[in-house]
Design a protein around this motif. Structure first.
Motif, PDB file in Angstrom:
ATOM      1  N   ASP A 119      30.642  34.536 -28.465  1.00 46.24           N
ATOM      2  CA  ASP A 119      29.890  35.688 -27.950  1.00 46.24           C
ATOM      3  C   ASP A 119      29.791  35.574 -26.433  1.00 46.24           C
ATOM      4  O   ASP A 119      29.282  34.575 -25.915  1.00 46.24           O
ATOM      5  CB  ASP A 119      28.504  35.687 -28.578  1.00 46.24           C
ATOM      6  N   PRO A 120      30.244  36.573 -25.690  1.00 47.55           N
ATOM      7  CA  PRO A 120      30.217  36.476 -24.225  1.00 47.55           C
ATOM      8  C   PRO A 120      28.858  36.741 -23.603  1.00 47.55           C
ATOM      9  O   PRO A 120      28.672  36.491 -22.406  1.00 47.55           O
ATOM     10  CB  PRO A 120      31.213  37.557 -23.795  1.00 47.55           C
ATOM     11  N   TRP A 121      27.903  37.271 -24.387  1.00 48.54           N
ATOM     12  CA  TRP A 121      26.602  37.621 -23.828  1.00 48.54           C
ATOM     13  C   TRP A 121      26.808  38.272 -22.453  1.00 48.54           C
ATOM     14  O   TRP A 121      26.524  37.677 -21.419  1.00 48.54           O
ATOM     15  CB  TRP A 121      25.698  36.386 -23.742  1.00 48.54           C
ATOM     16  N   PRO A 122      27.289  39.497 -22.419  1.00 51.68           N
ATOM     17  CA  PRO A 122      27.756  40.105 -21.167  1.00 51.68           C
ATOM     18  C   PRO A 122      26.679  40.388 -20.126  1.00 51.68           C
ATOM     19  O   PRO A 122      26.982  40.414 -18.931  1.00 51.68           O
ATOM     20  CB  PRO A 122      28.426  41.405 -21.630  1.00 51.68           C
ATOM     21  N   LYS A 123      25.435  40.616 -20.548  1.00 52.22           N
ATOM     22  CA  LYS A 123      24.390  40.862 -19.556  1.00 52.22           C
ATOM     23  C   LYS A 123      24.088  39.575 -18.788  1.00 52.22           C
ATOM     24  O   LYS A 123      23.970  38.502 -19.368  1.00 52.22           O
ATOM     25  CB  LYS A 123      23.117  41.378 -20.232  1.00 52.22           C
ATOM     26  N   LYS A 124      23.944  39.684 -17.471  1.00 55.34           N
ATOM     27  CA  LYS A 124      23.728  38.494 -16.657  1.00 55.34           C
ATOM     28  C   LYS A 124      22.507  37.690 -17.110  1.00 55.34           C
ATOM     29  O   LYS A 124      22.527  36.464 -17.109  1.00 55.34           O
ATOM     30  CB  LYS A 124      23.571  38.896 -15.184  1.00 55.34           C
ATOM     31  N   LYS A 125      21.450  38.373 -17.502  1.00 54.18           N
ATOM     32  CA  LYS A 125      20.230  37.666 -17.885  1.00 54.18           C
ATOM     33  C   LYS A 125      20.406  36.871 -19.173  1.00 54.18           C
ATOM     34  O   LYS A 125      19.580  36.029 -19.502  1.00 54.18           O
ATOM     35  CB  LYS A 125      19.066  38.648 -18.031  1.00 54.18           C
ATOM     36  N   HIS A 126      21.505  37.141 -19.904  1.00 52.62           N
ATOM     37  CA  HIS A 126      21.766  36.438 -21.153  1.00 52.62           C
ATOM     38  C   HIS A 126      22.858  35.377 -21.022  1.00 52.62           C
ATOM     39  O   HIS A 126      23.223  34.756 -22.019  1.00 52.62           O
ATOM     40  CB  HIS A 126      22.166  37.427 -22.249  1.00 52.62           C
ATOM     41  N   HIS A 127      23.392  35.162 -19.813  1.00 50.90           N
ATOM     42  CA  HIS A 127      24.466  34.179 -19.651  1.00 50.90           C
ATOM     43  C   HIS A 127      24.028  32.781 -20.089  1.00 50.90           C
ATOM     44  O   HIS A 127      24.857  31.968 -20.490  1.00 50.90           O
ATOM     45  CB  HIS A 127      24.957  34.156 -18.206  1.00 50.90           C
ATOM     46  N   LYS A 128      22.742  32.501 -20.025  1.00 48.26           N
ATOM     47  CA  LYS A 128      22.241  31.192 -20.441  1.00 48.26           C
ATOM     48  C   LYS A 128      22.410  30.976 -21.944  1.00 48.26           C
ATOM     49  O   LYS A 128      22.295  29.846 -22.431  1.00 48.26           O
ATOM     50  CB  LYS A 128      20.768  31.048 -20.070  1.00 48.26           C
ATOM     51  N   ARG A 129      22.677  32.047 -22.690  1.00 52.08           N
ATOM     52  CA  ARG A 129      22.872  31.933 -24.131  1.00 52.08           C
ATOM     53  C   ARG A 129      24.309  31.562 -24.499  1.00 52.08           C
ATOM     54  O   ARG A 129      24.607  31.303 -25.675  1.00 52.08           O
ATOM     55  CB  ARG A 129      22.506  33.257 -24.823  1.00 52.08           C
ATOM     56  N   ARG A 130      25.204  31.586 -23.538  1.00 49.00           N
ATOM     57  CA  ARG A 130      26.596  31.262 -23.833  1.00 49.00           C
ATOM     58  C   ARG A 130      26.712  29.835 -24.364  1.00 49.00           C
ATOM     59  O   ARG A 130      26.047  28.931 -23.877  1.00 49.00           O
ATOM     60  CB  ARG A 130      27.448  31.457 -22.574  1.00 49.00           C
ATOM     61  N   ILE A 131      27.583  29.640 -25.341  1.00 50.74           N
ATOM     62  CA  ILE A 131      27.669  28.354 -26.013  1.00 50.74           C
ATOM     63  C   ILE A 131      28.207  27.256 -25.102  1.00 50.74           C
ATOM     64  O   ILE A 131      27.857  26.079 -25.244  1.00 50.74           O
ATOM     65  CB  ILE A 131      28.529  28.473 -27.294  1.00 50.74           C
ATOM     66  N   VAL A 132      29.073  27.614 -24.160  1.00 52.81           N
ATOM     67  CA  VAL A 132      29.627  26.622 -23.238  1.00 52.81           C
ATOM     68  C   VAL A 132      28.610  26.380 -22.128  1.00 52.81           C
ATOM     69  O   VAL A 132      28.417  27.227 -21.253  1.00 52.81           O
ATOM     70  CB  VAL A 132      30.974  27.083 -22.652  1.00 52.81           C
ATOM     71  N   GLN A 133      27.956  25.245 -22.184  1.00 51.71           N
ATOM     72  CA  GLN A 133      26.952  24.850 -21.210  1.00 51.71           C
ATOM     73  C   GLN A 133      27.116  23.355 -20.937  1.00 51.71           C
ATOM     74  O   GLN A 133      27.745  22.628 -21.702  1.00 51.71           O
ATOM     75  CB  GLN A 133      25.532  25.130 -21.719  1.00 51.71           C
ATOM     76  N   VAL A 134      26.518  22.873 -19.844  1.00 51.04           N
ATOM     77  CA  VAL A 134      26.640  21.463 -19.487  1.00 51.04           C
ATOM     78  C   VAL A 134      26.073  20.572 -20.592  1.00 51.04           C
ATOM     79  O   VAL A 134      26.691  19.569 -20.993  1.00 51.04           O
ATOM     80  CB  VAL A 134      25.945  21.170 -18.145  1.00 51.04           C
ATOM     81  N   GLY A 135      24.899  20.921 -21.110  1.00 47.09           N
ATOM     82  CA  GLY A 135      24.298  20.111 -22.159  1.00 47.09           C
ATOM     83  C   GLY A 135      25.176  20.043 -23.400  1.00 47.09           C
ATOM     84  O   GLY A 135      25.331  18.975 -24.013  1.00 47.09           O
ATOM     85  N   MET A 136      25.769  21.175 -23.764  1.00 50.29           N
ATOM     86  CA  MET A 136      26.656  21.199 -24.931  1.00 50.29           C
ATOM     87  C   MET A 136      27.896  20.352 -24.673  1.00 50.29           C
ATOM     88  O   MET A 136      28.365  19.624 -25.558  1.00 50.29           O
ATOM     89  CB  MET A 136      27.051  22.646 -25.243  1.00 50.29           C
ATOM     90  N   SER A 137      28.417  20.418 -23.457  1.00 47.42           N
ATOM     91  CA  SER A 137      29.614  19.629 -23.135  1.00 47.42           C
ATOM     92  C   SER A 137      29.313  18.139 -23.221  1.00 47.42           C
ATOM     93  O   SER A 137      30.164  17.351 -23.651  1.00 47.42           O
ATOM     94  CB  SER A 137      30.136  19.993 -21.744  1.00 47.42           C
ATOM     95  N   ASP A 138      28.109  17.729 -22.826  1.00 45.97           N
ATOM     96  CA  ASP A 138      27.728  16.319 -22.928  1.00 45.97           C
ATOM     97  C   ASP A 138      27.712  15.864 -24.386  1.00 45.97           C
ATOM     98  O   ASP A 138      28.207  14.783 -24.718  1.00 45.97           O
ATOM     99  CB  ASP A 138      26.356  16.092 -22.300  1.00 45.97           C
ATOM    100  N   ASP A 139      27.136  16.695 -25.252  1.00 49.25           N
ATOM    101  CA  ASP A 139      27.043  16.325 -26.659  1.00 49.25           C
ATOM    102  C   ASP A 139      28.421  16.307 -27.323  1.00 49.25           C
ATOM    103  O   ASP A 139      28.711  15.440 -28.161  1.00 49.25           O
ATOM    104  CB  ASP A 139      26.120  17.292 -27.400  1.00 49.25           C
ATOM    105  N   ILE A 140      29.272  17.269 -26.965  1.00 43.68           N
ATOM    106  CA  ILE A 140      30.620  17.289 -27.524  1.00 43.68           C
ATOM    107  C   ILE A 140      31.423  16.094 -27.015  1.00 43.68           C
ATOM    108  O   ILE A 140      32.169  15.455 -27.773  1.00 43.68           O
ATOM    109  CB  ILE A 140      31.321  18.622 -27.198  1.00 43.68           C
ATOM    110  N   HIS A 141      31.266  15.761 -25.731  1.00 43.30           N
ATOM    111  CA  HIS A 141      31.968  14.609 -25.179  1.00 43.30           C
ATOM    112  C   HIS A 141      31.608  13.340 -25.949  1.00 43.30           C
ATOM    113  O   HIS A 141      32.476  12.519 -26.274  1.00 43.30           O
ATOM    114  CB  HIS A 141      31.632  14.452 -23.689  1.00 43.30           C
TER     115      HIS A 141
END
Length: 312
Positions: free
Chosen positions: A190-212
């Motif tokens: 889901d691209p969450w296209p509204k700028k105020k919702h970009h924080k909902r995007r699945i690709v985030q630093v915290g998620m990358s740490d857990d996946i790593h």
């Protein structure tokens, strides 16, 4: 499993879990509870913190499965659906840990595990499981119709190497032990296209740490999107993170400023820069969703990030 639980009608809007469906949802809608099948759990001593104001990358709405998907759920949930969640936000239940013992318990072997986040209708992950019987696959999906359709596709072929979990993916990766997963796939989130919702995007630093942490050394996180602004977001999050190497060899020009739903048409006139992306992943089948994106003139952006030892 309690078969009576699984025979109840699921309460979620029909449709795909890829971002075409999520565009239909209201970010302020209260999520609803869905049932999951029975499976035993491991490591009962694990603890699972749940932040009070957790940001979710999905929203669920009330609805019903059609008869065909309900039958698929009733027929195949016992075989494929893992019971690892609790609550209406699909958090991982206390005592569940995804590790190699869990894999051996639920797949019956020690084969490499590939996890797909947001499997939609299941076309890709089921095709991959059929093509690679030497590999285990775990399909993560939050929407009942997508779960049911994945169960249907897997059940029709009697595939032994796939399981499905109806779970909030970031919560599962928080309780995944190091070196458990060979690859993670996140295709058309889901691209969450509204700028105020970009924080909902699945690709985030915290998620990358857990996946790593979850990946084996040199394991891969494969990502694809047909949204240009999401491609920029992926580069901003991933390209300079310690522990990740961008394996892309294709040069792509992207605007260096973000756009929202209301000003996306301004992107072409913004300053651009070159980024490295990957050729299309041959292991991803051309789904109806991707075909529609291509027919609409959207460019598919593929990424391959390799987990390497952190330098610090």
């Amino acid at each position: 499993m309690n078969s009576n639980t699984m025979s109840e009608t699921r309460n979620v809007t029909p449709g795909s879990s890829n971002h075409s469906e999520e565009h239909m949802t209201d970010p302020m809608t209260t999520p609803t509870t869905a049932g999951v099948a029975h499976a035993t759990t491991a490591n009962a001593s694990a603890t699972h913190p749940h932040p009070l104001h957790k940001v979710l990358s999905f929203v669920r709405r009330s609805g019903r499965l059609d008869d065909r998907l309900q039958r698929a759920w009733d027929n195949y949930a016992d075989t494929y659906l893992l019971d690892i969640t609790t609550g209406n936000l699909l958090d991982v239940r206390e005592g569940v840990t995804l590790n190699r013992n869990f894999v051996a318990q639920h797949w019956g072997n020690d084969n490499p595990l590939i996890v797909e986040i947001g499997t939609g209708q299941g076309e890709n992950v089921v095709a991959a499981a059929a093509a690679h019987p030497e590999t285990n696959f775990l399909a993560l999906e939050v929407y009942d119709p997508g779960v049911a359709h994945t169960l249907l596709l897997a059940g029709k072929q009697g595939l032994p190497n796939i399981r499905v979990a109806q779970v909030n993916a970031p919560e599962l990766f928080k309780v995944t032990e190091p070196g458990t997963v060979a690859e993670v796939w996140t295709f058309f989130p889901d691209p969450w296209p509204k700028k105020k919702h970009h924080k909902r995007r699945i690709v985030q630093v915290g998620m990358s740490d857990d996946i790593h942490r979850a990946l084996v050394e040199n394991g891969l996180w494969r990502i694809a999107t047909d949204i240009e602004d999401y491609a920029l977001h992926v580069h901003e999050v991933m390209d300079h993170l310690d522990g990740w190497t961008n394996l892309g060899g294709v040069t792509v020009s992207l605007p260096v400023e973000h756009v929202g739903k209301g000003n996306a048409d301004m992107a072409a006139d913004m300053p651009h820069a070159d980024f490295k992306e990957s050729e299309r992943f041959e292991g991803r089948v051309l789904t109806n969703f991707e075909k529609k994106g291509l027919a609409a003139g959207r460019v598919i952006h593929d990424f391959t990030y390799q987990a390497v030892p952190v330098s610090r």
